[in-house]
Design a protein around this motif. Structure first.
Motif, mmCIF file in Angstrom:
data_model
loop_
_atom_site.group_PDB
_atom_site.id
_atom_site.type_symbol
_atom_site.label_atom_id
_atom_site.label_comp_id
_atom_site.label_asym_id
_atom_site.label_seq_id
_atom_site.Cartn_x
_atom_site.Cartn_y
_atom_site.Cartn_z
ATOM 1 N N SER A 159 -13.503 -9.190 -1.864
ATOM 2 C CA SER A 159 -13.126 -10.415 -1.144
ATOM 3 C C SER A 159 -11.976 -10.129 -0.029
ATOM 4 N N PRO A 160 -11.675 -10.964 1.261
ATOM 5 C CA PRO A 160 -10.835 -10.895 2.183
ATOM 6 C C PRO A 160 -9.362 -10.744 1.741
ATOM 7 N N TYR A 161 -9.170 -11.339 0.312
ATOM 8 C CA TYR A 161 -7.798 -11.371 -0.142
ATOM 9 C C TYR A 161 -7.321 -10.277 -0.805
ATOM 10 N N SER A 162 -8.119 -9.288 -1.106
ATOM 11 C CA SER A 162 -7.717 -7.928 -1.374
ATOM 12 C C SER A 162 -7.940 -7.043 -0.742
ATOM 13 N N PRO A 163 -7.078 -5.808 -0.867
ATOM 14 C CA PRO A 163 -7.236 -4.425 -0.171
ATOM 15 C C PRO A 163 -8.572 -3.804 -0.467
ATOM 16 N N GLY A 164 -8.901 -2.787 0.618
ATOM 17 C CA GLY A 164 -10.044 -2.021 0.473
ATOM 18 C C GLY A 164 -11.284 -2.826 0.901
ATOM 19 N N VAL A 165 -12.511 -2.429 0.228
ATOM 20 C CA VAL A 165 -13.778 -2.903 0.750
ATOM 21 C C VAL A 165 -13.807 -4.430 1.093
ATOM 22 N N VAL A 166 -14.218 -4.910 2.221
ATOM 23 C CA VAL A 166 -14.374 -6.357 2.478
ATOM 24 C C VAL A 166 -15.734 -6.685 2.910
ATOM 25 N N ALA A 167 -16.270 -7.570 2.011
ATOM 26 C CA ALA A 167 -17.616 -7.771 2.311
ATOM 27 C C ALA A 167 -17.796 -9.002 3.250
ATOM 28 N N VAL B 134 -25.144 -4.060 -0.472
ATOM 29 C CA VAL B 134 -24.997 -2.891 -1.065
ATOM 30 C C VAL B 134 -23.439 -2.735 -1.516
ATOM 31 N N SER B 135 -22.602 -2.947 -1.046
ATOM 32 C CA SER B 135 -21.099 -3.093 -1.490
ATOM 33 C C SER B 135 -21.004 -3.990 -2.801
#
Length: 563
Positions: free
Chosen positions: A41-49, A9-10
């Motif tokens: 992505s894990p390398y950016s803040p916020g939503v992490v898929a 979804v994200s």
């Protein structure tokens, strides 16, 4: 919420929003999908898929992406532009790979890794190129066909590399096992191709035919997806080939059947969704923290893609004695990288041939080049016209030297379509020694006309609503322009014809009287309706039967009343 559902979804939601935004500013949606991957992505803040789940989806995306390539792959299309496509793509890849290898060798890379990496960044995106050509109304022109043929050849060579890399760089194949492994793999590939193209062509259409007879759309869509995924997995498990190759062969088989159009319209939209997830998964690997340390590699990749690749392509096309304008259009269209680059780079990283940081360079350059490509391409013609006006450059619209000579003469007629109506008109005109130039989209018909070598009859493969095609056919000196096929986009064609030659007599064949009435509002057009023609012919016979006099006057009166 499960990781799988959240990731799905994200990833798709953000890709939808960003894809819509970049589409609105007339850029490729792929740019939006890649940025969406960076954001989750894990390398950016916020939503992490979940990157592992996304990679699983991406594998399905690659399979369906390759199935789509195979579905649209036609040997006849490649044969039609074989000179420029086969020689051009092959030379461009060889030269570009060698130049890239020389640059990265200074970074401490091995020559083998450099060559294969060079190969991966000199192949362009079919998705992006098709979109750019379509947006600029050049997809169905000789230039568009040559560019697509070039990309088809690149796709074929890429598939071969995807097969060969595991053979030569798998540690289990080292030493004396290499030749044996290579031989066995080639035999397996031959069996796979024979099985897919020979057995598959007999079995798959039968299966699809039975499914189609049920009238159930969901079953048909499911059948196509099962065939694509099944053959892909079978190719990997039974023949040791890549799933990408299996999917490509499955697409070829379905594409050559009677169900090609239906499979494209009903099943491929699902593959588009997974293809989006593929680009999202690529974006998720972009680590902005390593951007500074990768600047040298980024400059090398950017320079190869934007400068070296187009320059090589330009000289190759000119060397093959094609017009300068066509060379520039093809070269600029190739100045971007996309899906196959990511597939190849990920494969090279998995075998530790190139460092992980390469992904960051490739993703960054991909986003920039895809964005720039759509913008730059719009200004090719204005730039060429400006240079031509200043006397700096002489561009050439011609495709066929023989046609160029013919169009210098006044007595020639252009006919759109070579069906029964177009063929009959052409035969009558040829008997009166009037040169005829046919504009035809069906490549098989084009080849038949060229093979017939009828004196005075010439043909151009392209869309009659395109400016370049009409100029190539000599619209500026044509005495008459005939739209013989009722399925042609007459309105668009007429507008373009009038903009190029306001004096030419335009004649239109349409199926229905209602359409004829609309066209008759334009006093410059001569319109014939198949419905009206049949009615008049039958009426004439009836009137003759009754011995009615002044039949022709009556026919004229009735015809005017009809339309």
């Amino acid at each position: 919420m499960s990781h799988l559902l959240f990731t799905l979804v994200s990833g798709l939601s953000i890709a939808l929003i960003l894809g819509f935004i970049v589409q609105k500013i007339k850029l490729s949606p792929i740019v939006g999908y890649l940025i969406a991957g960076i954001l989750v992505s894990p390398y950016s803040p916020g939503v992490v898929a979940d990157i592992n789940i996304t990679r699983e989806f991406a594998e399905i995306g690659i399979i369906l992406l390759m199935f789509g390539v195979g579905l649209h792959f036609k040997l006849t299309d490649l044969i039609a532009v074989k000179k420029i496509a086969v020689y051009g793509a092959s030379l461009q890849i060889i030269i570009g790979s060698v130049i890239t290898a020389c640059f990265v060798h200074f970074l401490g890379w091995s020559w083998s890794a450099g060559l294969i990496f060079g190969f991966s960044i000199v192949v362009s995106s079919t998705v992006v190129l098709t979109r750019v050509l379509g947006d600029n109304r050049l997809l169905h022109t000789p230039t568009g066909h040559a560019a697509i043929g070039w990309l088809i050849m690149e796709d074929l060579l890429t598939i071969i590399v995807l097969v060969l890399v595991p053979i030569f760089f798998d540690k289990n194949n080292a030493g004396g096992n290499l030749f044996w492994t290579f031989s066995v793999t080639i035999l397996k590939l031959i069996f796979l191709i024979i099985f897919a193209l020979v057995v598959g062509q007999k079995v798959i259409p039968i299966i699809l035919r039975y499914i189609a007879k049920t009238g159930n759309r969901e079953l048909f869509t499911l059948a196509v997806l099962v065939i694509a995924l099944g053959i892909a997995v079978g190719a990997a498990e039974l023949f040791g080939a890549s799933m990408a190759l299996g999917a490509f062969l499955a697409g070829m088989v379905v594409g050559q059947s009677d169900f090609s159009a239906r499979a494209t319209s009903e099943a491929l939209p699902i593959s588009d969704v997974f293809a989006v997830l593929f680009f999202v998964s690529v974006g998720m690997l972009f680590d902005i923290t390593t951007f500074v340390s990768s600047w040298k590699l980024i400059l090398i990749v950017f320079g190869i893609v934007v400068l070296v690749n187009p320059v090589i392509a330009t000289f190759i096309v000119l060397f093959l004695k094609e017009p300068f304008k066509k060379a520039i259009h093809i070269a600029v269209a190739l100045g971007q990288i996309g899906e196959f680059t990511f597939i190849l780079v990920s494969l090279l990283i998995s075998y530790n041939l190139i460092p992980q940081e390469v992904y960051n360079a490739v993703i960054f350059v991909s986003i920039v080049t895809i964005t720039l490509n759509a913008v730059i391409y719009r200004y090719i013609d204005p730039a060429l016209r400006f240079l031509q006006k200043k006397g700096i450059l002489k561009t050439n619209y011609t495709i066929d030297d023989e046609i160029e000579e013919i169009t210098k003469e006044v007595r020639h007629v252009i006919i759109v379509g070579y069906g029964p109506v177009g063929r009959t008109i052409a035969n009558i005109l040829l008997k009166e020694k009037i040169n005829v130039i046919i504009l035809e989209l069906n490549i098989d018909t084009v080849r038949k006309i060229k093979k017939s070598k009828i004196e005075g009859l010439y043909v151009i493969h392209g869309d009659a609503s395109q400016r370049e095609i009409l100029i190539s056919a000599g619209i500026k000196t044509a005495e008459a322009f005939v739209i013989s096929t009722p399925v042609a986009p007459a309105k668009d064609i007429i507008e373009m014809v009038k903009s190029l030659n306001s004096r030419v007599k335009i004649l239109i064949n349409t199926n229905y009287l209602e359409h004829a009435k609309n066209f008759r509002k334009d006093p410059d057009l001569v319109v014939c309706s198949e419905e009206g023609s049949v009615a008049l012919a039958l009426s004439r016979i009836i009137l003759k039967t009754f011995g009615t006099t002044s039949i022709e006057e009556e026919m004229t009166k009735i015809y005017e009343e009809l339309i």
